[in-house]
Design a protein around this motif. Structure first.
Motif, PDB file in Angstrom:
ATOM      1  N   SER A  27      -0.314 124.367  32.798  1.00 49.47           N
ATOM      2  CA  SER A  27      -1.118 123.720  31.763  1.00 49.47           C
ATOM      3  C   SER A  27      -1.406 124.728  30.662  1.00 49.47           C
ATOM      4  CB  SER A  27      -2.412 123.192  32.359  1.00 49.47           C
ATOM      5  OG  SER A  27      -2.983 124.150  33.192  1.00 49.47           O
ATOM      6  N   LEU A  67      -7.759 118.014  23.037  1.00 45.84           N
ATOM      7  CA  LEU A  67      -7.252 117.262  24.175  1.00 45.84           C
ATOM      8  C   LEU A  67      -5.986 116.510  23.790  1.00 45.84           C
ATOM      9  CD1 LEU A  67      -7.710 116.392  27.091  1.00 45.84           C
ATOM     10  CD2 LEU A  67      -9.125 114.526  26.252  1.00 45.84           C
ATOM     11  N   LYS A  70      -3.068 118.717  23.695  1.00 50.18           N
ATOM     12  CA  LYS A  70      -2.616 119.024  25.042  1.00 50.18           C
ATOM     13  C   LYS A  70      -1.834 117.868  25.649  1.00 50.18           C
ATOM     14  CE  LYS A  70      -3.941 120.370  29.612  1.00 50.18           C
ATOM     15  NZ  LYS A  70      -4.036 119.473  30.732  1.00 50.18           N
ATOM     16  N   VAL A  71      -2.377 116.649  25.470  1.00 45.62           N
ATOM     17  CA  VAL A  71      -1.726 115.481  26.055  1.00 45.62           C
ATOM     18  C   VAL A  71      -0.347 115.278  25.430  1.00 45.62           C
ATOM     19  CG1 VAL A  71      -1.854 112.972  26.166  1.00 45.62           C
ATOM     20  CG2 VAL A  71      -3.831 114.339  26.767  1.00 45.62           C
ATOM     21  N   ASN A  75       3.162 115.243  27.471  1.00 50.54           N
ATOM     22  CA  ASN A  75       4.071 114.106  27.437  1.00 50.54           C
ATOM     23  C   ASN A  75       5.426 114.490  26.884  1.00 50.54           C
ATOM     24  OD1 ASN A  75       2.355 112.317  28.609  1.00 50.54           O
ATOM     25  ND2 ASN A  75       1.438 111.648  26.703  1.00 50.54           N
ATOM     26  N   ARG A  78       7.323 115.751  29.648  1.00 49.19           N
ATOM     27  CA  ARG A  78       7.812 114.734  30.549  1.00 49.19           C
ATOM     28  C   ARG A  78       8.790 113.791  29.879  1.00 49.19           C
ATOM     29  NH1 ARG A  78       3.197 116.272  32.709  1.00 49.19           N
ATOM     30  NH2 ARG A  78       2.884 116.032  34.941  1.00 49.19           N
ATOM     31  N   ILE A  86       0.262 110.907  20.087  1.00 51.89           N
ATOM     32  CA  ILE A  86      -0.959 110.601  19.336  1.00 51.89           C
ATOM     33  C   ILE A  86      -1.055 111.545  18.150  1.00 51.89           C
ATOM     34  CG2 ILE A  86      -3.464 110.442  19.442  1.00 51.89           C
ATOM     35  CD1 ILE A  86      -3.392 110.043  22.283  1.00 51.89           C
TER      36      ILE A  86
ATOM     37  N   HIS B 223      -9.450 124.194  30.727  1.00 50.17           N
ATOM     38  CA  HIS B 223      -8.238 124.101  31.522  1.00 50.17           C
ATOM     39  C   HIS B 223      -7.945 125.466  32.122  1.00 50.17           C
ATOM     40  CE1 HIS B 223      -8.107 120.686  28.873  1.00 50.17           C
ATOM     41  NE2 HIS B 223      -7.281 120.120  29.707  1.00 50.17           N
ATOM     42  N   PRO B 224      -7.369 125.488  33.291  1.00 50.41           N
ATOM     43  CA  PRO B 224      -7.156 126.785  33.938  1.00 50.41           C
ATOM     44  C   PRO B 224      -6.207 127.649  33.120  1.00 50.41           C
ATOM     45  CG  PRO B 224      -6.764 124.967  35.457  1.00 50.41           C
ATOM     46  CD  PRO B 224      -6.922 124.376  34.099  1.00 50.41           C
ATOM     47  N   LEU B 288     -12.708 112.572  29.921  1.00 53.21           N
ATOM     48  CA  LEU B 288     -11.270 112.590  29.659  1.00 53.21           C
ATOM     49  C   LEU B 288     -10.686 113.990  29.868  1.00 53.21           C
ATOM     50  CD1 LEU B 288     -11.098 110.290  26.499  1.00 53.21           C
ATOM     51  CD2 LEU B 288     -10.298 109.759  28.792  1.00 53.21           C
ATOM     52  N   ILE B 289     -11.448 114.993  29.438  1.00 58.13           N
ATOM     53  CA  ILE B 289     -10.992 116.369  29.673  1.00 58.13           C
ATOM     54  C   ILE B 289     -10.870 116.613  31.168  1.00 58.13           C
ATOM     55  CG2 ILE B 289     -11.634 118.802  29.478  1.00 58.13           C
ATOM     56  CD1 ILE B 289     -12.883 118.162  26.784  1.00 58.13           C
ATOM     57  N   SER B 292      -7.903 115.157  32.656  1.00 57.54           N
ATOM     58  CA  SER B 292      -6.672 115.878  32.337  1.00 57.54           C
ATOM     59  C   SER B 292      -6.588 117.199  33.091  1.00 57.54           C
ATOM     60  CB  SER B 292      -6.574 116.127  30.828  1.00 57.54           C
ATOM     61  OG  SER B 292      -7.463 117.149  30.447  1.00 57.54           O
ATOM     62  N   ILE B 293      -7.723 117.689  33.527  1.00 54.70           N
ATOM     63  CA  ILE B 293      -7.695 118.903  34.346  1.00 54.70           C
ATOM     64  C   ILE B 293      -7.452 118.531  35.794  1.00 54.70           C
ATOM     65  CG2 ILE B 293      -8.996 120.866  35.192  1.00 54.70           C
ATOM     66  CD1 ILE B 293     -10.630 120.834  32.708  1.00 54.70           C
ATOM     67  N   ARG B 348      -6.462 105.022  24.019  1.00 49.69           N
ATOM     68  CA  ARG B 348      -5.095 105.566  24.037  1.00 49.69           C
ATOM     69  C   ARG B 348      -5.028 106.825  24.876  1.00 49.69           C
ATOM     70  NH1 ARG B 348      -1.598 106.598  19.398  1.00 49.69           N
ATOM     71  NH2 ARG B 348      -0.055 106.258  21.007  1.00 49.69           N
ATOM     72  N   LEU B 349      -6.015 107.690  24.665  1.00 52.26           N
ATOM     73  CA  LEU B 349      -6.033 108.930  25.448  1.00 52.26           C
ATOM     74  C   LEU B 349      -6.121 108.640  26.929  1.00 52.26           C
ATOM     75  CD1 LEU B 349      -8.266 111.520  23.602  1.00 52.26           C
ATOM     76  CD2 LEU B 349      -5.973 111.866  24.497  1.00 52.26           C
ATOM     77  N   LEU B 352      -2.914 107.465  28.338  1.00 54.92           N
ATOM     78  CA  LEU B 352      -1.888 108.504  28.344  1.00 54.92           C
ATOM     79  C   LEU B 352      -2.161 109.531  29.422  1.00 54.92           C
ATOM     80  CD1 LEU B 352      -1.214 109.052  24.558  1.00 54.92           C
ATOM     81  CD2 LEU B 352       0.336 108.138  26.282  1.00 54.92           C
ATOM     82  N   ILE B 353      -3.436 109.825  29.649  1.00 52.51           N
ATOM     83  CA  ILE B 353      -3.775 110.805  30.678  1.00 52.51           C
ATOM     84  C   ILE B 353      -3.551 110.205  32.051  1.00 52.51           C
ATOM     85  CG2 ILE B 353      -5.684 112.076  31.726  1.00 52.51           C
ATOM     86  CD1 ILE B 353      -6.807 112.379  28.899  1.00 52.51           C
ATOM     87  N   PRO B 355      -1.468 107.821  33.436  1.00 51.54           N
ATOM     88  CA  PRO B 355      -0.153 107.848  34.081  1.00 51.54           C
ATOM     89  C   PRO B 355       0.315 109.259  34.361  1.00 51.54           C
ATOM     90  CG  PRO B 355      -0.076 106.607  32.035  1.00 51.54           C
ATOM     91  CD  PRO B 355      -1.440 107.180  32.148  1.00 51.54           C
ATOM     92  N   ALA B 356      -0.044 110.183  33.471  1.00 50.25           N
ATOM     93  CA  ALA B 356       0.397 111.562  33.659  1.00 50.25           C
ATOM     94  C   ALA B 356      -0.136 112.139  34.950  1.00 50.25           C
ATOM     95  CB  ALA B 356      -0.033 112.429  32.479  1.00 50.25           C
ATOM     96  N   LYS B 357      -1.331 111.685  35.347  1.00 54.52           N
ATOM     97  CA  LYS B 357      -1.913 112.207  36.573  1.00 54.52           C
ATOM     98  C   LYS B 357      -1.795 111.208  37.708  1.00 54.52           C
ATOM     99  CE  LYS B 357      -3.155 115.898  34.483  1.00 54.52           C
ATOM    100  NZ  LYS B 357      -2.472 117.150  34.724  1.00 54.52           N
TER     101      LYS B 357
END
Lengths: 240, 431
Positions: A27, A67, A70-71, A75, A78, A86, B223-224, B288-289, B292-293, B348-349, B352-353, B355-357
């Motif tokens: 990440s 954010l 990052k997203v 994506n 992927r 976005i 985020h790490p 949301l953050i 995503s983490i 939207r965010l 998008l987040i 499905p990614a996770k």
């Protein structure tokens, strides 16, 4: 315009190659709160950025922007469809920003008073809903003045009192609109109040008399009004 | 392009503050030229400016124009105007010494002073003025905290060490609330108290408090970090992990203040509705953050015993709270275009987040993404304003204030009314 000198500029994706390219599965750190606050873009560059202004790192708009970046990056890794990208500029994340330019209402008779029951209703809404959080008006004094203003036609309220009065009505009206949402009616009362207040608080002539406790109240009430304002009415007019 | 109302508010409050300072409203008033009640009115005007400046500064992330250390003005009395005739209140209005002895901000006061003050508050009973005192008290703490933790100038790592100091101040503030205003208990061993949805002051103080905690703890929710070029995570300290957990915990708490079913009338009657959108957005962005983490363990609002949740359970609470916040935004969007935009951005965010996770997103209608794309392209069109897109005609003269030529556009070239495409594509929202 979130300042961070180590993040690439939005328009310049080439500069990303300056930092080590992380592997696809790691990440990307969006830690930007440690950095010295730096302006990396020009808030003056176009209408949208001027309307938004600088957004600092304590604002959730800045967090949203980081954010999104990052997203988007995740994506891309992927290989998702381009649809999911976005727009991650700060102005796109600024949900307060309005893209519509509304011509201002100009009220021809700034000193005119609305019907007393209606004014009293808006006043009571203001004192119940807004005043506890912003007690800038001495209520007992103001109510007394209000009664005087409607009782004797010869007791002319001062310009500035009327300006404050109209601003209180404008704020009260915003609250009223939230609780009584009806479309299709005349719903621009607060614009009328606002234009009266502005006309009354500015003195004609070359040197504006911008002084006094009243002016402090006027500006504070204006600030509260704008904070409480969303451009609801125009859209309801257009789309309903 | 109309300037945002937040910018207008920012400017107006700046003028108010500047004028107020020129009239000495930030200073204590002694002497006979101003009567005691008028002095109190001016005190309240000043603290209203301060409170609003703190709100606007938090929304925009900009430096406030008032500094809590540049004030000597008295604190607002916790009595309503109707009580000004009472002998004990008259005494406070007239005597600066007794006023100073009894009233201090939490951030300045010693433990003994705080105990004395809080006991006194309990004898007064709840009033709107006491509510205002608590609100400004919180703003003063957070004004100082934000100034330290989100410094503009050179930062060293030690700003993180200041966070516990302000966390302690927030706890003191919380314990100073009397039962009528107390929306939760600060002692983890007591039974949990829920925010009374029908008490305006409780809801408002709860939102302000949770929002403040989010801001205070936010710097540790990151985020790490990975070591350069590798996948090895740099380990984080116990403190950072706990603070990150707290941040998410308070975001969940803020969302839990809202009733499960969105209700516009409740908003108007029970909340400080002028900052509700911003408060929800602040909490939702944190959630949301976190999604995503999805590696930081989180405490849910039910887990007041401070047990560690494993990643799966924590993620579900965060996801549910995100959906609830989105539902509220959707309802508010029917009244307010800012909420509508906020909803679109976050929706939207979220999708998008999710499905990614590999979170549950089977109920996403495909139309949502298309609507989002229209919005995105519409908003992208905005970027085409400005010098890069202008057709430079012959004889172009730079009339701007500097060489960037950004404000050179002829004033007659008004951009025609353009309808915001985000508002045209408004689908119904379902879980």
């Amino acid at each position: 315009m979130v300042g961070n000198k180590s993040l690439p500029r939005l328009q310049d994706s080439v500069s990303r190659s300056a930092t080590p390219i992380p592997s696809a599965s790691s990440s990307i750190s969006v830690e930007f709160l440690d950095e010295v606050a730096t302006l990396t873009e020009d808030p003056n560059r176009d209408d949208a950025s001027r309307a938004t202004g600088y957004i600092g790192k304590a604002s959730e708009i800045a967090w949203l922007q980081k954010l999104c970046t990052k997203v988007n990056k995740l994506n891309t890794n992927r290989e998702q469809h381009r649809l999911s990208h976005i727009e991650d500029s700060v102005t796109s994340m600024d949900y307060h920003l309005d893209h519509m330019w509304i011509p201002e209402t100009v009220s021809p008779e700034p000193r005119s008073l609305p019907p007393k029951p209606w004014a009293a209703h808006l006043l009571s809404i203001f004192f119940k809903s807004v005043s506890p959080s912003f007690p800038l008006i001495n209520k007992s004094l103001f109510i007394f003045q209000f009664e005087q203003a409607f009782r004797y036609s010869r007791a002319q309220p001062s310009r500035k009192w009327l300006a404050v009065f109209n601003l209180i009505l404008a704020v009260g009206f915003r609250c009223y609109r939230l609780s009584e949402p009806v479309s299709g009616e005349d719903i621009t009362d607060d614009h009328v109040f606002l234009s009266r207040a502005i006309a009354l608080s500015t003195t004609p002539g070359m040197t504006p008399q911008y002084t006094g406790l009243y002016q402090v109240q006027i500006d504070l009430l204006l600030a509260i009004y704008y904070l409480a304002s969303g451009q609801v009415n125009q859209y309801t007019l257009l789309f309903d | 392009m109309d300037i945002s109302d937040i910018l207008r508010s920012w400017q107006a409050n700046g003028r108010a503050a500047r004028l107020a300072i020129s009239m000495g409203l930030n200073l204590r008033a002694d002497g006979d030229q101003i009567d005691p009640v008028s002095k109190e009115t001016r005190v309240r005007i000043w603290w209203s400016i301060f409170a609003l400046e703190h709100v606007l500064s938090g929304m925009t992330g900009r430096t406030p124009c008032v500094d809590y250390q540049s004030m000597s003005v008295y604190l607002p009395l916790p009595y309503d105007e109707a009580q000004f005739q009472l002998p004990e209140v008259e005494e406070l209005l007239k005597s600066a010494a007794s006023r100073e002895r009894r009233l201090q901000w939490t951030i300045h006061a010693s433990t003994t002073e705080l105990n004395a003050r809080d006991q006194w508050f309990r004898t007064i009973g709840p009033s709107q003025s006491l509510y205002f005192f608590h609100l400004v008290d919180l703003s003063v703490i957070m004004h100082a905290a934000t100034n330290t933790v989100y410094r503009i100038t050179a930062t060293t790592d030690c700003f993180r060490s200041k966070i516990p100091f302000y966390q302690e101040k927030l706890q003191s503030w919380l314990s100073s609330l009397q039962p009528a205003f107390a929306f939760t208990t600060y002692n983890a061993n007591d039974a949990r108290k829920n925010v009374a949805c029908d008490c305006r002051e409780q809801v408002s103080l709860a939102i302000a408090y949770y929002s403040s905690q989010i801001i205070l703890n936010r710097p540790c929710l990151t985020h790490p970090d990975s070591k350069n070029g590798t996948n090895i995570r740099i380990p984080r300290s116990r403190f950072e992990k706990d603070t990150a957990k707290s941040c998410v915990h308070f975001a969940l708490a803020l969302v839990s203040v809202l009733p499960d079913k969105p209700d516009l009338k409740w908003i108007v009657n029970m909340t400080p509705w002028w900052i509700l959108l911003h408060s929800i957005m602040r909490a939702l962005t944190i959630l949301l953050i976190q999604l995503s983490i999805s590696l930081v363990p989180v405490m849910t609002t039910d887990g007041e015993q401070k047990r560690e949740e494993n990643e799966g359970e924590g993620a579900e609470a965060v996801r549910d709270a995100s959906k609830k916040a989105l539902l509220w935004l959707h309802t508010m969007a029917s009244q307010d275009s800012s909420s509508k935009r906020a909803f679109h951005i976050c929706q939207r965010l979220f999708y998008l987040i999710a499905p990614a996770k590999a979170l549950d997103s089977q109920d996403v209608p495909s139309a949502v993404l298309l609507a989002g794309q229209e919005a995105s392209s519409g908003l992208q069109r905005l970027g085409s304003f400005g010098p890069g897109s202008m057709k430079l005609q012959e004889g172009f003269v730079n009339w701007g204030p500097d060489y960037t030529a950004s404000e050179s556009v002829d004033e007659q070239q008004q951009v025609p009314l353009s309808l915001d495409p985000v508002l045209l594509s408004f689908d119904s929202y379902e879980f």
